[in-house]
Design an enzyme around this catalytic site. Sequence first.
Site, short mmCIF file in Angstrom:
data_model
loop_
_atom_site.label_atom_id
_atom_site.label_comp_id
_atom_site.label_asym_id
_atom_site.label_seq_id
_atom_site.Cartn_x
_atom_site.Cartn_y
_atom_site.Cartn_z
N LYS A 1 -11.18 -13.54 1.58
CA LYS A 1 -11.52 -13.57 3.00
C LYS A 1 -12.65 -12.57 3.28
CE LYS A 1 -9.03 -11.23 6.05
NZ LYS A 1 -8.11 -10.74 7.07
N LYS B 1 0.82 -1.23 0.00
CA LYS B 1 0.00 0.00 0.00
C LYS B 1 0.84 1.27 0.00
CE LYS B 1 -3.56 -1.91 3.11
NZ LYS B 1 -4.16 -1.67 4.41
N LYS C 1 -13.40 -6.77 7.11
CA LYS C 1 -14.14 -5.61 7.63
C LYS C 1 -13.89 -4.36 6.81
CE LYS C 1 -10.98 -5.05 11.49
NZ LYS C 1 -9.70 -4.63 10.90
#
Length: 334
Positions: free
Chosen positions: A197, A117, A200
């Site tokens: 997966k 990132k 959240k």
Amino acid sequence: MTTHPLPGRDRLLSGITPSGSLTLGNYLGALRRFRDAQDDAFYVVANLHALTTAHDPTPLRERTMSTAALFFASGLDPDRATVFVQSDVPAHVELGYLLECVAYVGELGRMIQFKEKGGQPRTRASLFTYPCLMAADILLYEAVRVPVGGDQSQHVELARDVAIRFNGLYGPTFVVPELAAAPAAARVRDLADPARKMSKSAPDDAAGVIRMLDRPDVIRRKIQRAVTDGDGRMVYDPDAKPGLANLAEILGALTGQAPAEAMSGYGRYGDLKSACADAVVDALDPVRRRHDQLMGDVDELTALLARGAQRAAEVADRTLGRARAAIGLVGARR
Ligand code: AQP
């Protein structure tokens, strides 16, 4: 150099970054396990780690409190476990800085998150240095064994490396943690894309992500729409039939059965989905109700967190005090 300079304790420290609304994966993989291991355990809402990428302050405040409420609502008992918000214990930031003064840019540059990132001119500096904060999270509580799943082992390795280096440079200060393989947990997969997966940080409207705070009708709808396959055979085969296997794993995790056993009582996919939805609603609905009660009484929640922060600080400040003295800091505060 000894790797255990201090008599360490078999403490547990674990946490969740409030970077999204918690999911069924967080419940089965983390919160339900926290509930089963409470004595001498520290559970942190790691809000400082949510600042490494662009974020809005208002949702962060809400999610921090809501995540803490979910910790308690899932069964953490404030008389047994220490539940706290990371930014309420300033020792984390201070020790994080001291560890930045010991860590090397080479080792931070190799961290997977930074490589994936980061590395852009406008990448936040904290995305580069956060492993030092995470090392502080671990070292402050003198955990001897840190149970980690695969994606976290790099962080604990770094915590070990900086602790060993610090102890070597400035004298025995930290307990050097050992990596312990976390007990295998079912990896809950995204219902709409079982290759991924359940996460959240997926978009709020992600159809395949069950949030712990979803209402029963929403949970049922998401499960009824879960991607399966067209062959109609009720067989547990995670490689060939990942969507169906995911439903069987969820049902099994909630009923205490192996996935193949959990699915064996159902002939049609729709029946398995209904049973899975019933089990998820039965598990999450009481948690959501208790969460809503706690969020409705902010004073009580704040008091619980203040108590947790005080207990955490008693341990953390002792470790920080040793580190400050060892590295050569003096002044009015010792
Ligand atoms: N799908 C899952 N199945 C089982 N366990 C899971 N955990 C997370 N997802 C699953 C467990 O929850 C704890 C917190 O992990 P996390 O913060 O990495 O959660 P996440 O939902 O996967 O978060 P994201 O989307 O990667 O967001 P960021 O990186 O922004 O925080 C751990 O104990 C994990 O095993």
